[in-house]
Design a protein around this motif. Structure first.
Motif, PDB file in Angstrom:
ATOM      1  N   HIS A 214      84.810  46.649 -40.386  1.00  0.00           N
ATOM      2  CA  HIS A 214      83.573  47.411 -40.160  1.00  0.00           C
ATOM      3  C   HIS A 214      83.023  47.128 -38.763  1.00  0.00           C
ATOM      4  N   LEU A 215      83.027  45.857 -38.369  1.00  0.00           N
ATOM      5  CA  LEU A 215      82.532  45.483 -37.045  1.00  0.00           C
ATOM      6  C   LEU A 215      83.440  46.010 -35.933  1.00  0.00           C
ATOM      7  N   ALA A 216      84.729  46.125 -36.229  1.00  0.00           N
ATOM      8  CA  ALA A 216      85.694  46.563 -35.211  1.00  0.00           C
ATOM      9  C   ALA A 216      85.686  48.067 -35.009  1.00  0.00           C
ATOM     10  N   GLU A 217      85.202  48.832 -35.960  1.00  0.00           N
ATOM     11  CA  GLU A 217      85.263  50.298 -35.860  1.00  0.00           C
ATOM     12  C   GLU A 217      84.699  50.849 -34.557  1.00  0.00           C
ATOM     13  N   PRO A 218      83.488  50.483 -34.156  1.00  0.00           N
ATOM     14  CA  PRO A 218      82.966  51.041 -32.887  1.00  0.00           C
ATOM     15  C   PRO A 218      83.831  50.644 -31.690  1.00  0.00           C
ATOM     16  N   TRP A 219      84.320  49.417 -31.686  1.00  0.00           N
ATOM     17  CA  TRP A 219      85.164  48.939 -30.597  1.00  0.00           C
ATOM     18  C   TRP A 219      86.462  49.735 -30.561  1.00  0.00           C
ATOM     19  N   LEU A 220      87.048  49.992 -31.725  1.00  0.00           N
ATOM     20  CA  LEU A 220      88.297  50.759 -31.782  1.00  0.00           C
ATOM     21  C   LEU A 220      88.073  52.213 -31.370  1.00  0.00           C
ATOM     22  N   GLU A 221      86.928  52.795 -31.738  1.00  0.00           N
ATOM     23  CA  GLU A 221      86.614  54.160 -31.319  1.00  0.00           C
ATOM     24  C   GLU A 221      86.461  54.237 -29.806  1.00  0.00           C
ATOM     25  N   ASP A 222      85.795  53.241 -29.211  1.00  0.00           N
ATOM     26  CA  ASP A 222      85.665  53.194 -27.750  1.00  0.00           C
ATOM     27  C   ASP A 222      87.040  53.099 -27.090  1.00  0.00           C
ATOM     28  N   LEU A 223      87.902  52.258 -27.643  1.00  0.00           N
ATOM     29  CA  LEU A 223      89.244  52.097 -27.100  1.00  0.00           C
ATOM     30  C   LEU A 223      90.018  53.410 -27.208  1.00  0.00           C
ATOM     31  N   ASP A 224      89.887  54.080 -28.335  1.00  0.00           N
ATOM     32  CA  ASP A 224      90.559  55.359 -28.532  1.00  0.00           C
ATOM     33  C   ASP A 224      90.097  56.378 -27.492  1.00  0.00           C
ATOM     34  N   THR A 225      88.792  56.415 -27.237  1.00  0.00           N
ATOM     35  CA  THR A 225      88.239  57.339 -26.238  1.00  0.00           C
ATOM     36  C   THR A 225      88.793  57.030 -24.851  1.00  0.00           C
ATOM     37  N   VAL A 226      88.845  55.758 -24.507  1.00  0.00           N
ATOM     38  CA  VAL A 226      89.374  55.356 -23.204  1.00  0.00           C
ATOM     39  C   VAL A 226      90.843  55.743 -23.086  1.00  0.00           C
ATOM     40  N   LEU A 227      91.609  55.462 -24.139  1.00  0.00           N
ATOM     41  CA  LEU A 227      93.047  55.777 -24.094  1.00  0.00           C
ATOM     42  C   LEU A 227      93.296  57.281 -24.014  1.00  0.00           C
ATOM     43  N   LYS A 228      92.489  58.071 -24.713  1.00  0.00           N
ATOM     44  CA  LYS A 228      92.640  59.522 -24.638  1.00  0.00           C
ATOM     45  C   LYS A 228      92.338  60.013 -23.229  1.00  0.00           C
ATOM     46  N   GLY A 229      91.332  59.431 -22.606  1.00  0.00           N
ATOM     47  CA  GLY A 229      90.990  59.783 -21.232  1.00  0.00           C
ATOM     48  C   GLY A 229      92.098  59.461 -20.263  1.00  0.00           C
ATOM     49  N   LYS A 230      92.743  58.302 -20.467  1.00  0.00           N
ATOM     50  CA  LYS A 230      93.832  57.908 -19.596  1.00  0.00           C
ATOM     51  C   LYS A 230      95.049  58.801 -19.791  1.00  0.00           C
ATOM     52  N   SER A 231      95.305  59.212 -21.016  1.00  0.00           N
ATOM     53  CA  SER A 231      96.483  60.042 -21.255  1.00  0.00           C
ATOM     54  C   SER A 231      96.344  61.390 -20.564  1.00  0.00           C
ATOM     55  N   ARG A 232      95.131  61.875 -20.439  1.00  0.00           N
ATOM     56  CA  ARG A 232      94.911  63.143 -19.712  1.00  0.00           C
ATOM     57  C   ARG A 232      95.229  62.970 -18.246  1.00  0.00           C
ATOM     58  N   LEU A 233      94.945  61.785 -17.713  1.00  0.00           N
ATOM     59  CA  LEU A 233      95.214  61.539 -16.296  1.00  0.00           C
ATOM     60  C   LEU A 233      96.717  61.437 -16.024  1.00  0.00           C
ATOM     61  N   VAL A 234      97.461  60.931 -16.986  1.00  0.00           N
ATOM     62  CA  VAL A 234      98.891  60.719 -16.817  1.00  0.00           C
ATOM     63  C   VAL A 234      99.634  62.035 -16.911  1.00  0.00           C
ATOM     64  N   HIS A 235      99.238  62.918 -17.779  1.00  0.00           N
ATOM     65  CA  HIS A 235      99.988  64.162 -18.002  1.00  0.00           C
ATOM     66  C   HIS A 235      99.637  65.203 -17.008  1.00  0.00           C
TER      67      HIS A 235
END
Length: 99
Positions: free
Chosen positions: A78-99
């Protein structure tokens, strides 16, 4: 009545409690480190269980320990959920830069 197996369960419970404490303070590096310790303890428990078993009265104690571990795990997730969502957002942003 403190068997070798019960000692492993208690050590895993303590590590899960320490993980929860670290998660509550946002110390995710410590959570990951302790998770590694849990994996090692679980592996050792499995090996020990191959040649040993709990005494008659220890099964109830094991059940209570496992319930506390599961509660700790649920709160950590439960405590990790917001942290994991933030990480997911960051990773999605980076994948757009790579492609």
């Amino acid at each position: 009545m403190n068997s070798e197996l019960l000692n492993y369960y208690e050590a895993i419970e303590q590590a899960s409690a320490d993980m929860l404490t670290a998660a509550r303070t946002g110390n995710w590096d410590e959570v990951v480190k302790l998770e590694g310790a849990c994996v090692l303890l679980i592996s050792q428990l499995k090996a020990a269980a191959n040649h040993s078993q709990l005494a008659a009265g220890e099964s109830q104690l094991k059940t209570r320990i496992m319930q506390r571990i599961l509660l700790n795990d649920a709160e950590i997730r439960h405590l990790a959920e917001p942290w994991l969502e933030d990480l997911d957002t960051v990773l999605k942003g980076k994948s757009r830069l790579v492609h």
